[in-house]
Design a protein around this motif. Structure first.
Motif, short mmCIF file in Angstrom:
data_model
loop_
_atom_site.label_atom_id
_atom_site.label_comp_id
_atom_site.label_asym_id
_atom_site.label_seq_id
_atom_site.Cartn_x
_atom_site.Cartn_y
_atom_site.Cartn_z
N LYS A 57 -2.52 -6.65 -0.14
CA LYS A 57 -3.76 -6.91 -0.55
C LYS A 57 -4.17 -8.41 -0.55
O LYS A 57 -4.95 -9.12 -0.02
N LYS A 58 -2.93 -9.32 -1.08
CA LYS A 58 -3.05 -10.62 -0.98
C LYS A 58 -3.12 -11.13 0.69
O LYS A 58 -3.58 -12.04 0.78
N ALA A 59 -2.59 -10.27 1.57
CA ALA A 59 -2.41 -10.93 2.85
C ALA A 59 -3.39 -10.22 3.46
O ALA A 59 -3.36 -10.67 4.92
N GLY A 60 -4.38 -9.51 3.07
CA GLY A 60 -5.58 -9.04 3.63
C GLY A 60 -5.25 -7.95 4.84
O GLY A 60 -5.91 -7.77 5.91
N THR A 61 -4.13 -7.20 4.39
CA THR A 61 -3.90 -6.04 5.46
C THR A 61 -3.57 -4.63 4.75
O THR A 61 -3.64 -4.70 3.58
N THR A 62 -3.06 -3.85 5.32
CA THR A 62 -2.89 -2.65 4.63
C THR A 62 -1.52 -2.46 4.42
O THR A 62 -0.49 -3.14 4.96
N PRO A 63 -0.80 -1.83 3.18
CA PRO A 63 0.42 -1.62 2.95
C PRO A 63 1.17 -1.13 3.94
O PRO A 63 2.42 -1.42 4.45
N ARG A 64 0.70 0.17 4.72
CA ARG A 64 1.60 0.59 5.98
C ARG A 64 1.54 -0.40 7.13
O ARG A 64 2.79 -0.41 7.78
N ALA A 65 0.75 -1.22 7.49
CA ALA A 65 0.78 -2.16 8.56
C ALA A 65 1.86 -3.16 8.40
O ALA A 65 2.45 -3.58 9.23
N LEU A 66 1.77 -3.73 6.81
CA LEU A 66 2.74 -4.81 6.49
C LEU A 66 4.08 -3.96 6.67
O LEU A 66 5.03 -4.80 7.02
N ALA A 67 4.35 -2.79 6.13
CA ALA A 67 5.60 -2.43 6.03
C ALA A 67 6.29 -2.00 7.62
O ALA A 67 7.15 -2.38 7.66
N GLU A 68 5.24 -1.81 8.45
CA GLU A 68 5.73 -1.52 9.90
C GLU A 68 6.09 -2.58 10.44
O GLU A 68 7.14 -2.74 11.24
N PRO A 88 2.68 5.71 1.91
CA PRO A 88 1.69 4.54 2.25
C PRO A 88 2.30 3.12 2.45
O PRO A 88 1.47 2.10 2.77
N GLY A 89 3.58 3.05 2.42
CA GLY A 89 3.92 1.83 2.97
C GLY A 89 5.37 1.49 2.16
O GLY A 89 5.70 0.23 2.07
N PHE A 90 6.13 2.43 1.87
CA PHE A 90 7.26 2.14 1.30
C PHE A 90 8.48 2.03 2.42
O PHE A 90 8.34 2.51 3.50
N LEU A 91 9.41 1.23 2.27
CA LEU A 91 10.35 1.01 3.20
C LEU A 91 11.85 1.67 2.75
O LEU A 91 12.07 1.26 1.79
N ASN A 92 12.25 2.56 3.59
CA ASN A 92 13.72 3.03 3.27
C ASN A 92 14.59 2.55 4.46
O ASN A 92 14.38 2.68 5.56
N ILE A 93 15.66 1.80 3.70
CA ILE A 93 16.54 1.23 4.45
C ILE A 93 18.00 2.06 4.61
O ILE A 93 18.27 2.05 3.64
N THR A 94 18.60 1.93 5.97
CA THR A 94 19.88 2.52 5.80
C THR A 94 20.88 1.50 6.48
O THR A 94 20.31 1.05 7.62
N LEU A 95 21.84 1.17 5.87
CA LEU A 95 22.77 0.28 6.27
C LEU A 95 23.83 0.95 7.31
O LEU A 95 24.33 2.10 7.26
N ASP A 96 24.62 0.14 8.26
CA ASP A 96 25.40 0.85 9.14
C ASP A 96 26.68 0.69 8.11
O ASP A 96 26.88 0.16 7.40
#
Length: 561
Positions: A57-68, A88-96
């Motif tokens: 919201k602060k960045a003037g974009t959607t959560p999903r666009a920012l997440a991508e 809606p914009g969660f990031l799931n991260i997998t480490l090697d």
């Protein structure tokens, strides 16, 4: 990659997006660190963050666009295997595997310091707990505070705080007079006072007072006039009883830096000093011949008498003076642990804190502990052989030992009633939580010993990428959580979180150990490989974290069971 390193990578990705104009966010709005946490489901990766939902919201974009956008930047970061945008914009991260496995090396090389942090750095904390009246042995409720209080002190110290353990020695008031009269009556073979104390310990201490006096060449205190006799039994009896309390606590692994005597508050003028200070602040007034503190200005249900109309200090006067004394000794946080019957104490003391210009629940924190019930053979245990109608610290230790007693009392939130099954705590079953955790540690030590016999040595190399099994990923993920758990336990004043973490870690370890294709030890006809060595590093990392966590609870980490 540690959570802090991943947090830094996320923060750097955000800063890069701002720098290249992709993200319309003020530079000072980029967080220095980004919160990451373990997903509830393992298939969702190693770590997750909702930072895109927080900043979009602060960045003037959607959560999903920012997440991508963040996902694309993180995907090329060394050590990250995959980044998925969910919902809606969660990031799931997998480490090697190599990045995740490096944690084993970090833990082993950090040793006893792994898990320590600086979340409480710079704070001087006065932690007052147990503080049982010196009129009898410590009862089971006080034992709970001994376990929880000392564990909390250890957790706070591990988080950077400077902690002073303090015991408030209540040697001023009616209960001490009743104790002295009870000793005198028992020594003279008379009926105990109606409001006095009973139990075998009264006879033991009364006999010891007489023996001590005679050994010192003094008159038999039983033969003195009543007032002198009562004073003799008070002085020696309190000293004897408190000596027993200190010894029992020491044997329980709990020692205090300060034993503060209530009498000193009245003798030193500390009460008058505190009242004068509050009068200068405009919070004290005189009415009906008494001195009052206007606590209703700070949320209390009624104003409190501080000095009674007869000139005697009311009970709260000592509490006021004691709090101010701690603050003037330089403590930032004053933490007081009290029993379940002290809920009414909280409001008035928070009002006192505010009257001195301090922040309630910050400068002064009051923790309330609930009841402990002991069960044996399926039935409640209510009587002590020595103390009569109360169960004591020595009763519990005699039944299950120090480790089981401390662990079982510290593993539940202090604001919950708990039932301790003495038969279970004395058993060697997986259902016994302290045994379950200690056995996991002893198993890691047995693996170490057997590895040495088979020629598997850590110093011959470590390839973290070989720790690629799902059970190893789960185990490394759990190990990664330890510093966060310790910091959270310190912040929330809840050392039971460490115990529950250790039980989860022990479960992950036992699951990994039971995988036949995850052996640390080579078969007799098999050569030692890099895989065996990598698994030994992981085994030893678990051993270190189990030992560190048990130490925070004041519980031993046995090498053999």
């Amino acid at each position: 990659m540690t959570p802090s390193e991943l947090s830094e990578a996320l923060s750097s990705a955000l800063a890069a997006a701002v720098a290249d104009g992709t993200l319309a966010l003020p530079t000072d709005a980029v967080p220095a660190s980004v919160h990451v946490e373990r997903p509830r489901q393992r298939e969702h990766g190693d770590w997750a963050t909702n930072v895109a939902l927080q900043l979009a919201k602060k960045a003037g974009t959607t959560p999903r666009a920012l997440a991508e956008d963040l996902a694309a930047r993180l995907a090329v970061h060394p050590g990250i295997q995959a980044v998925e945008v969910a919902g809606p914009g969660f990031l799931n991260i997998t480490l090697d595997a190599a990045s995740a496995g490096e944690l084993a090396r970090t833990i082993v090389e950090t040793g006893a310091d792994y898990g320590k942090g600086a979340s409480e750095a710079g704070k001087k904390v006065n932690l007052e707990f147990v503080s049982a009246n010196p009129t009898g042995p410590i009862h089971i409720g006080g034992v709970r505070w001994a376990a929880v209080g000392d564990s909390l002190a250890r957790v706070l110290e591990a988080s950077g705080a400077e902690v002073t353990r303090e015991y408030y020695f209540n040697d001023h008031g009616a209960q001490i007079d009743r104790f002295a009269r009870s000793l005198l009556a028992r020594a003279r073979g008379e009926q105990a006072p109606e409001d006095g104390y009973g139990g075998q310990y009264i006879a033991e201490i009364a006999d010891a007072v007489v023996a001590d006096a005679l050994a010192a060449g003094e008159p038999d205190p039983r033969t003195l006039p009543d007032a002198e006799a009562q004073e003799a039994f008070r002085a020696r009896g309190v000293q004897r009883m408190f000596g027993e309390i200190k010894q029992s606590l020491h044997d329980f692994g709990v020692d205090f830096a300060v034993y503060f005597h209530e009498d000193s508050l009245h003798e030193s003028g500390a009460v008058d000093h505190a009242v004068d200070r509050l009068r200068q602040e405009g919070h004290v007034f005189d009415a009906d011949g008494a001195v009052w503190l206007r606590t209703t200005d700070f949320g209390d249900d009624k104003d409190r008498v501080v000095i009674k109309s007869d000139g005697q200090a009311a009970y709260i006067a000592g509490d006021i003076a004691y709090y101010l004394d701690k603050r003037e000794r330089g403590f930032d946080d004053v933490i007081i642990m009290l029993g379940a019957d002290h809920h009414g104490y909280i409001g008035r003391m928070m009002a006192v804190c505010a009257a001195f210009g301090d922040e309630p629940n910050e400068n002064l924190q009051i923790l309330i502990g609930q009841m402990v019930n002991l069960v044996k053979d399926g039935q409640p245990v209510r009587m002590s052989k020595r103390a009569g109608n109360v169960l004591t610290i020595d009763d519990l230790v005699d039944a299950v030992g120090v480790d089981a007693a401390r662990y079982s009392l510290a593993r539940s939130s202090a604001d919950q009633n708990i039932d301790l099954d003495l038969d279970l705590l004395a058993s060697q079953k997986n259902e016994n939580p302290v045994y379950y955790v200690q056995y996991a540690h002893s198993r890691t030590c047995a693996v170490d010993r057997n590895a040495a016999d088979r020629g598997v040595r850590r110093e011959d190399g470590f390839d973290p990428a070989l720790l690629d099994h799902p059970t190893e990923s789960a185990l490394l993920g759990r190990l990664n959580e330890f510093p966060r758990v310790v910091a959270q336990a310190a912040q929330l004043r809840e050392p039971h979180r460490v115990a529950r973490y250790l039980e989860a870690l022990a479960g992950e370890y036992h699951t990994w150990y039971q995988q036949k294709d995850r052996r640390v030890l080579p078969y007799p006809d098999e050569s030692v490989t890099d895989t065996h060595r990598a698994r030994l590093w992981l085994n030893d990392a678990v051993r270190q974290v189990l030992a560190n966590g048990l130490d925070l609870l004041g519980v031993t980490a046995p090498e053999r069971m």
